[in-house]
Design a protein around this motif. Structure first.
Motif, PDB file in Angstrom:
ATOM      1  N   SER A 163     127.783  31.936 -88.423  1.00  0.00           N
ATOM      2  CA  SER A 163     126.473  31.313 -88.390  1.00  0.00           C
ATOM      3  C   SER A 163     125.770  31.662 -87.095  1.00  0.00           C
ATOM      4  CB  SER A 163     126.582  29.789 -88.506  1.00  0.00           C
ATOM      5  OG  SER A 163     127.184  29.400 -89.719  1.00  0.00           O
ATOM      6  N   CYS A 164     124.466  31.794 -87.172  1.00  0.00           N
ATOM      7  CA  CYS A 164     123.641  32.040 -86.001  1.00  0.00           C
ATOM      8  C   CYS A 164     122.439  31.122 -86.079  1.00  0.00           C
ATOM      9  CB  CYS A 164     123.206  33.500 -85.935  1.00  0.00           C
ATOM     10  SG  CYS A 164     122.071  33.886 -84.584  1.00  0.00           S
ATOM     11  N   ALA A 165     122.403  30.136 -85.211  1.00  0.00           N
ATOM     12  CA  ALA A 165     121.277  29.212 -85.136  1.00  0.00           C
ATOM     13  C   ALA A 165     120.303  29.707 -84.081  1.00  0.00           C
ATOM     14  CB  ALA A 165     121.761  27.806 -84.808  1.00  0.00           C
ATOM     15  N   ALA A 166     119.076  29.923 -84.494  1.00  0.00           N
ATOM     16  CA  ALA A 166     118.059  30.483 -83.615  1.00  0.00           C
ATOM     17  C   ALA A 166     117.042  29.417 -83.238  1.00  0.00           C
ATOM     18  CB  ALA A 166     117.353  31.654 -84.286  1.00  0.00           C
ATOM     19  N   SER A 167     116.604  29.454 -81.997  1.00  0.00           N
ATOM     20  CA  SER A 167     115.568  28.542 -81.533  1.00  0.00           C
ATOM     21  C   SER A 167     114.671  29.261 -80.540  1.00  0.00           C
ATOM     22  CB  SER A 167     116.180  27.289 -80.898  1.00  0.00           C
ATOM     23  OG  SER A 167     116.945  27.624 -79.755  1.00  0.00           O
ATOM     24  N   GLY A 168     113.489  28.704 -80.332  1.00  0.00           N
ATOM     25  CA  GLY A 168     112.567  29.241 -79.356  1.00  0.00           C
ATOM     26  C   GLY A 168     111.572  30.246 -79.885  1.00  0.00           C
ATOM     27  N   PHE A 169     111.641  30.574 -81.166  1.00  0.00           N
ATOM     28  CA  PHE A 169     110.679  31.507 -81.744  1.00  0.00           C
ATOM     29  C   PHE A 169     109.430  30.755 -82.175  1.00  0.00           C
ATOM     30  CE2 PHE A 169     114.702  33.698 -82.265  1.00  0.00           C
ATOM     31  CZ  PHE A 169     114.386  34.978 -81.835  1.00  0.00           C
ATOM     32  N   THR A 170     108.276  31.367 -81.950  1.00  0.00           N
ATOM     33  CA  THR A 170     107.004  30.737 -82.276  1.00  0.00           C
ATOM     34  C   THR A 170     106.475  31.123 -83.641  1.00  0.00           C
ATOM     35  OG1 THR A 170     105.788  32.485 -81.118  1.00  0.00           O
ATOM     36  CG2 THR A 170     106.387  30.532 -79.848  1.00  0.00           C
ATOM     37  N   SER A 171     107.128  32.055 -84.300  1.00  0.00           N
ATOM     38  CA  SER A 171     106.744  32.467 -85.640  1.00  0.00           C
ATOM     39  C   SER A 171     107.972  32.984 -86.367  1.00  0.00           C
ATOM     40  CB  SER A 171     105.656  33.546 -85.600  1.00  0.00           C
ATOM     41  OG  SER A 171     106.189  34.798 -85.228  1.00  0.00           O
ATOM     42  N   GLU A 172     107.786  33.369 -87.629  1.00  0.00           N
ATOM     43  CA  GLU A 172     108.872  33.942 -88.410  1.00  0.00           C
ATOM     44  C   GLU A 172     108.925  35.462 -88.303  1.00  0.00           C
ATOM     45  OE1 GLU A 172     109.484  30.662 -91.961  1.00  0.00           O
ATOM     46  OE2 GLU A 172     108.241  32.420 -92.352  1.00  0.00           O
ATOM     47  N   ASP A 173     108.155  36.040 -87.421  1.00  0.00           N
ATOM     48  CA  ASP A 173     108.084  37.491 -87.292  1.00  0.00           C
ATOM     49  C   ASP A 173     109.179  38.008 -86.360  1.00  0.00           C
ATOM     50  OD1 ASP A 173     104.499  37.260 -87.391  1.00  0.00           O
ATOM     51  OD2 ASP A 173     105.885  37.743 -89.025  1.00  0.00           O
ATOM     52  N   TYR A 174     110.413  37.817 -86.775  1.00  0.00           N
ATOM     53  CA  TYR A 174     111.531  38.358 -86.038  1.00  0.00           C
ATOM     54  C   TYR A 174     112.675  38.620 -87.002  1.00  0.00           C
ATOM     55  CZ  TYR A 174     113.603  33.629 -86.121  1.00  0.00           C
ATOM     56  OH  TYR A 174     114.130  32.423 -86.508  1.00  0.00           O
ATOM     57  N   ALA A 175     113.675  39.317 -86.516  1.00  0.00           N
ATOM     58  CA  ALA A 175     114.829  39.679 -87.326  1.00  0.00           C
ATOM     59  C   ALA A 175     116.107  39.269 -86.612  1.00  0.00           C
ATOM     60  CB  ALA A 175     114.847  41.177 -87.609  1.00  0.00           C
ATOM     61  N   ILE A 176     117.091  38.900 -87.392  1.00  0.00           N
ATOM     62  CA  ILE A 176     118.424  38.605 -86.876  1.00  0.00           C
ATOM     63  C   ILE A 176     119.348  39.747 -87.282  1.00  0.00           C
ATOM     64  CG2 ILE A 176     120.400  37.060 -86.967  1.00  0.00           C
ATOM     65  CD1 ILE A 176     118.074  35.881 -85.444  1.00  0.00           C
ATOM     66  N   HIS A 177     120.008  40.320 -86.310  1.00  0.00           N
ATOM     67  CA  HIS A 177     120.799  41.526 -86.498  1.00  0.00           C
ATOM     68  C   HIS A 177     122.191  41.282 -85.921  1.00  0.00           C
ATOM     69  CE1 HIS A 177     120.635  46.254 -86.167  1.00  0.00           C
ATOM     70  NE2 HIS A 177     121.646  45.822 -86.906  1.00  0.00           N
ATOM     71  N   TRP A 178     123.203  41.381 -86.762  1.00  0.00           N
ATOM     72  CA  TRP A 178     124.585  41.239 -86.327  1.00  0.00           C
ATOM     73  C   TRP A 178     125.138  42.584 -85.879  1.00  0.00           C
ATOM     74  CZ3 TRP A 178     127.120  36.655 -85.767  1.00  0.00           C
ATOM     75  CH2 TRP A 178     126.595  35.542 -86.420  1.00  0.00           C
ATOM     76  N   PHE A 179     125.736  42.592 -84.697  1.00  0.00           N
ATOM     77  CA  PHE A 179     126.451  43.744 -84.172  1.00  0.00           C
ATOM     78  C   PHE A 179     127.907  43.366 -83.968  1.00  0.00           C
ATOM     79  CE2 PHE A 179     122.162  44.918 -83.233  1.00  0.00           C
ATOM     80  CZ  PHE A 179     122.146  46.300 -83.134  1.00  0.00           C
ATOM     81  N   ARG A 180     128.748  44.377 -83.881  1.00  0.00           N
ATOM     82  CA  ARG A 180     130.131  44.135 -83.516  1.00  0.00           C
ATOM     83  C   ARG A 180     130.612  45.207 -82.548  1.00  0.00           C
ATOM     84  NH1 ARG A 180     133.141  45.171 -89.363  1.00  0.00           N
ATOM     85  NH2 ARG A 180     132.849  47.450 -89.469  1.00  0.00           N
ATOM     86  N   GLN A 181     131.553  44.797 -81.702  1.00  0.00           N
ATOM     87  CA  GLN A 181     132.116  45.686 -80.707  1.00  0.00           C
ATOM     88  C   GLN A 181     133.623  45.520 -80.697  1.00  0.00           C
ATOM     89  OE1 GLN A 181     130.481  47.960 -78.208  1.00  0.00           O
ATOM     90  NE2 GLN A 181     132.620  48.577 -78.550  1.00  0.00           N
ATOM     91  N   ALA A 182     134.329  46.602 -80.965  1.00  0.00           N
ATOM     92  CA  ALA A 182     135.777  46.615 -80.929  1.00  0.00           C
ATOM     93  C   ALA A 182     136.240  47.568 -79.843  1.00  0.00           C
ATOM     94  CB  ALA A 182     136.350  47.035 -82.277  1.00  0.00           C
ATOM     95  N   PRO A 183     137.369  47.281 -79.208  1.00  0.00           N
ATOM     96  CA  PRO A 183     137.884  48.190 -78.177  1.00  0.00           C
ATOM     97  C   PRO A 183     138.073  49.601 -78.720  1.00  0.00           C
ATOM     98  CG  PRO A 183     139.063  46.111 -78.130  1.00  0.00           C
ATOM     99  CD  PRO A 183     138.217  46.097 -79.368  1.00  0.00           C
ATOM    100  N   GLY A 184     137.599  50.581 -77.960  1.00  0.00           N
ATOM    101  CA  GLY A 184     137.741  51.964 -78.355  1.00  0.00           C
ATOM    102  C   GLY A 184     136.745  52.448 -79.383  1.00  0.00           C
ATOM    103  N   LYS A 185     135.847  51.595 -79.806  1.00  0.00           N
ATOM    104  CA  LYS A 185     134.849  51.976 -80.794  1.00  0.00           C
ATOM    105  C   LYS A 185     133.450  51.757 -80.234  1.00  0.00           C
ATOM    106  CE  LYS A 185     137.619  50.778 -84.875  1.00  0.00           C
ATOM    107  NZ  LYS A 185     137.642  49.971 -86.128  1.00  0.00           N
ATOM    108  N   GLU A 186     132.513  52.511 -80.773  1.00  0.00           N
ATOM    109  CA  GLU A 186     131.123  52.308 -80.409  1.00  0.00           C
ATOM    110  C   GLU A 186     130.606  51.014 -81.017  1.00  0.00           C
ATOM    111  OE1 GLU A 186     129.741  57.008 -80.105  1.00  0.00           O
ATOM    112  OE2 GLU A 186     128.866  55.688 -81.602  1.00  0.00           O
ATOM    113  N   ARG A 187     129.630  50.426 -80.348  1.00  0.00           N
ATOM    114  CA  ARG A 187     128.977  49.263 -80.908  1.00  0.00           C
ATOM    115  C   ARG A 187     128.354  49.620 -82.245  1.00  0.00           C
ATOM    116  NH1 ARG A 187     123.669  47.258 -78.069  1.00  0.00           N
ATOM    117  NH2 ARG A 187     122.902  48.915 -79.449  1.00  0.00           N
ATOM    118  N   GLU A 188     128.499  48.735 -83.210  1.00  0.00           N
ATOM    119  CA  GLU A 188     128.046  49.012 -84.563  1.00  0.00           C
ATOM    120  C   GLU A 188     127.124  47.906 -85.057  1.00  0.00           C
ATOM    121  OE1 GLU A 188     129.867  49.883 -89.051  1.00  0.00           O
ATOM    122  OE2 GLU A 188     131.104  48.917 -87.520  1.00  0.00           O
ATOM    123  N   GLY A 189     125.964  48.289 -85.550  1.00  0.00           N
ATOM    124  CA  GLY A 189     125.117  47.349 -86.245  1.00  0.00           C
ATOM    125  C   GLY A 189     125.685  47.063 -87.613  1.00  0.00           C
ATOM    126  N   VAL A 190     125.903  45.795 -87.924  1.00  0.00           N
ATOM    127  CA  VAL A 190     126.584  45.399 -89.146  1.00  0.00           C
ATOM    128  C   VAL A 190     125.603  45.046 -90.257  1.00  0.00           C
ATOM    129  CG1 VAL A 190     128.157  43.719 -90.172  1.00  0.00           C
ATOM    130  CG2 VAL A 190     128.601  44.622 -87.876  1.00  0.00           C
TER     131      VAL A 190
END
Length: 119
Positions: A21-48
């Motif tokens: 879960s990701c609870a977001a606050s502080g945005f003044t409009s709905e014009d934004y995106a939520i993007h999950w990333f992951r980082q594992a040792p020895g691997k590049e950061r990956e957008g999920v």
């Protein structure tokens, strides 16, 4: 001030499921995106996965298509990442991020939550 608060990480056996879960606050409009990333040792950061809050458009990396599902609850200002059929290679620190769109280098980041999938 924009703030992202994550929950739901943990330890699970291969084939199991977790919901982040990701609870977001502080945005003044709905014009934004939520993007999950992951980082594992020895691997590049990956957008999920990513979701645009206003219209609910969703995106998935090839590595998780068919297994993960992203959704939102506008009333709770919360985005969920349902992770099914988990594999050991899904083990990583997962980060909830936010920006105006699904950017490769988002502006706002959560603290990260560890997901560990055992064999």
């Amino acid at each position: 001030e924009v703030q992202l608060v994550e929950s739901g990480g943990g330890l699970v056996q291969a084939g199991g499921s977790l919901r982040l879960s990701c609870a977001a606050s502080g945005f003044t409009s709905e014009d934004y995106a939520i993007h999950w990333f992951r980082q594992a040792p020895g691997k590049e950061r990956e957008g999920v996965s990513c979701i645009t809050v206003r219209d609910g458009s969703t995106y998935y990396s090839d590595s998780v298509k068919g297994r993960f599902s992203i959704s939102k609850d506008n009333a709770k200002n919360t985005v969920y990442l349902q992770m099914n059929s988990l594999k050991p290679e899904d083990t990583a620190v997962y980060y909830c991020t936010a920006d105006r769109s699904c950017e490769p280098f988002p502006k706002y980041w959560g603290q990260g939550t560890q997901v560990t999938v055992s064999s």
